[in-house]
Enzyme design. Sequence first.
Site, PDB file in Angstrom:
ATOM      1  N   GLY A  43       0.814  -1.206   0.000  1.00 26.09           N
ATOM      2  CA  GLY A  43       0.000   0.000   0.000  1.00 26.09           C
ATOM      3  C   GLY A  43       0.847   1.256   0.000  1.00 26.09           C
ATOM      4  N   GLY A  44       0.218   2.355   0.398  1.00 27.26           N
ATOM      5  CA  GLY A  44       0.905   3.648   0.409  1.00 27.26           C
ATOM      6  C   GLY A  44       0.002   4.772  -0.050  1.00 27.26           C
ATOM      7  N   ALA A  45      -1.317   4.599   0.164  1.00 28.15           N
ATOM      8  CA  ALA A  45      -2.301   5.636  -0.166  1.00 28.15           C
ATOM      9  C   ALA A  45      -2.244   6.033  -1.643  1.00 28.15           C
ATOM     10  CB  ALA A  45      -2.119   6.871   0.723  1.00 28.15           C
ATOM     11  N   GLN A  71      -2.142  -5.195   0.486  1.00 27.70           N
ATOM     12  CA  GLN A  71      -2.430  -4.521   1.750  1.00 27.70           C
ATOM     13  C   GLN A  71      -2.779  -3.077   1.475  1.00 27.70           C
ATOM     14  OE1 GLN A  71      -0.454  -2.050   3.582  1.00 27.70           O
ATOM     15  NE2 GLN A  71      -1.741  -2.110   5.418  1.00 27.70           N
ATOM     16  N   SER A  72      -3.839  -2.580   2.094  1.00 32.41           N
ATOM     17  CA  SER A  72      -4.279  -1.186   1.954  1.00 32.41           C
ATOM     18  C   SER A  72      -4.561  -0.869   0.478  1.00 32.41           C
ATOM     19  CB  SER A  72      -3.229  -0.243   2.559  1.00 32.41           C
ATOM     20  OG  SER A  72      -3.720   1.071   2.656  1.00 32.41           O
ATOM     21  N   ALA A  73      -3.903   0.146  -0.084  1.00 31.47           N
ATOM     22  CA  ALA A  73      -4.112   0.464  -1.490  1.00 31.47           C
ATOM     23  C   ALA A  73      -3.780  -0.722  -2.379  1.00 31.47           C
ATOM     24  CB  ALA A  73      -3.257   1.666  -1.892  1.00 31.47           C
ATOM     25  N   ASP A  79      -8.344   0.162  13.050  1.00 32.11           N
ATOM     26  CA  ASP A  79      -7.818   0.846  11.865  1.00 32.11           C
ATOM     27  C   ASP A  79      -8.501   2.208  11.728  1.00 32.11           C
ATOM     28  OD1 ASP A  79      -7.055   1.711   9.323  1.00 32.11           O
ATOM     29  OD2 ASP A  79      -7.054  -0.318   8.497  1.00 32.11           O
ATOM     30  N   HIS A  81      -4.000  -0.016  11.250  1.00 32.68           N
ATOM     31  CA  HIS A  81      -3.846  -0.199   9.811  1.00 32.68           C
ATOM     32  C   HIS A  81      -2.550  -0.926   9.471  1.00 32.68           C
ATOM     33  CE1 HIS A  81      -4.952   0.655   5.682  1.00 32.68           C
ATOM     34  NE2 HIS A  81      -3.767   1.187   5.437  1.00 32.68           N
TER      35      HIS A  81
END
Length: 462
Positions: free
Chosen positions: A209-211, A280-282, A378, A411
Amino acid sequence: GVPDLRIRGWRGCGSLRAGPTERAKMIARLSSVGTSGGMQRLSSGENVATDDVLPEDDVIGATPQLIEISRTASLNPIRPEVGLVKTVSVLWSASKELVWWLGMPGLWAANFIWLLLYVIVMLPAFIPVFFYYVLAKRVVKNVCYGPSIRHQLDIYLPERIPHEEANCTPDQILAKAKARKGSCGENVYAYNKEREDGRKRPIVIFVSGGAWIIGYKLWPFMMGRVFQANGVIFVSPDYRNFPQGTAVNMVADVTKAVKWVLQHAEDIGGDPSNITLMGQSAGAHLTALALINAAEKEASGGQPPWRQGDIARFVGISGPYDIVGLIPAMHKRGLHRRVLQALMEDPIKMSPIVRVHAMPRAAADLMPPVSLYHGTADATVPYNQTEAMAEALKSAHVQLDKVVLMVGKSHTDPILEDPAGGEDPLMVDLIEMVHAGTSNPAILPRRLPKAMQALARWLNPF
């Protein structure tokens, strides 16, 4: 019987498809008997290892294709055909444009400072594994899968069990690893004796991820280290970030990277029937969209990047699946809604939940089994995003293997703070999922005292 390889010199990532003559010469060169250039024929007569690329003591079952791929890799991420000056220019221009989009000053700037403080506190956990990443030949770094400067991936190859420990039980190896104290952070031994007989290994493709803005293939290096130590090939691809590309471009990059791994699964010693796609995430958002796109294209009779069964399972961790619903929450945390609008182009179309609800049954039947994980604490992506995604998958009749809500986890707890603290329940679960039969898997030793671990959690802006 000679594989159709892509020969890439480390001085350039532009692909040159080798003809039959060149391929035959390469295989003959790699398979030649003798020690010239550090090459040897192993006792099996099938596997080749080199002292300067993939030593026999480091990697089991090094194929000629894998050795050739390793020769194309380099610790230096600068693509020679682009050059340092142009690379810096591209990144500088993208950074200036990103600052313009984010606005200055802004909450994002404060979050960036908090992020730096968080990294400083986590350094005792990061540094040993990072140095392993830099120095280890078992991590094949910066392999190119496409034309962009961000089209690179890292391959973490499984380790060899030391000969003196080949007949140890898992508990005996665990006790010996603990006795080494700090050293086992750099040498976490795996417990699967089956790795000694040349069997093909499970593959995990992990998209970080990383927005959608600060994603990078190095972020999951702690996870890669653990998977590697447990006999799993771990592949971490990079992809373009905003404003260098939109989410549509990022999905295309992820698709291209996954396709590369599928095409080279056996080349790198992997089991083509046991490939897990994780995000994960983004990264969970982008991989979900890539899978949906592939299933819809195959169901409609088109040419998908892969077909049913090529991906054994999908795992989404802390993923945002409803972009429209996420925009207000992200805006409050410093990522302005106009940035997300521009990044997503069409937030509705780029919401996996919306896509799943609209998915034809024929496409849903082509989706791999899905497992979802999310921390209940989160604050970046609310865990109700995973709950909603699970409901959407159920209603679409997609196989949902498990939904795990990790109580009290943030998160990033499952992929950073927990491993740093020597407690890694997510990794234990994932290793047992992709590597059936593994019991008592190896995890990283505690690197952070509990007080520093708590401080890191408090500082973490995510």
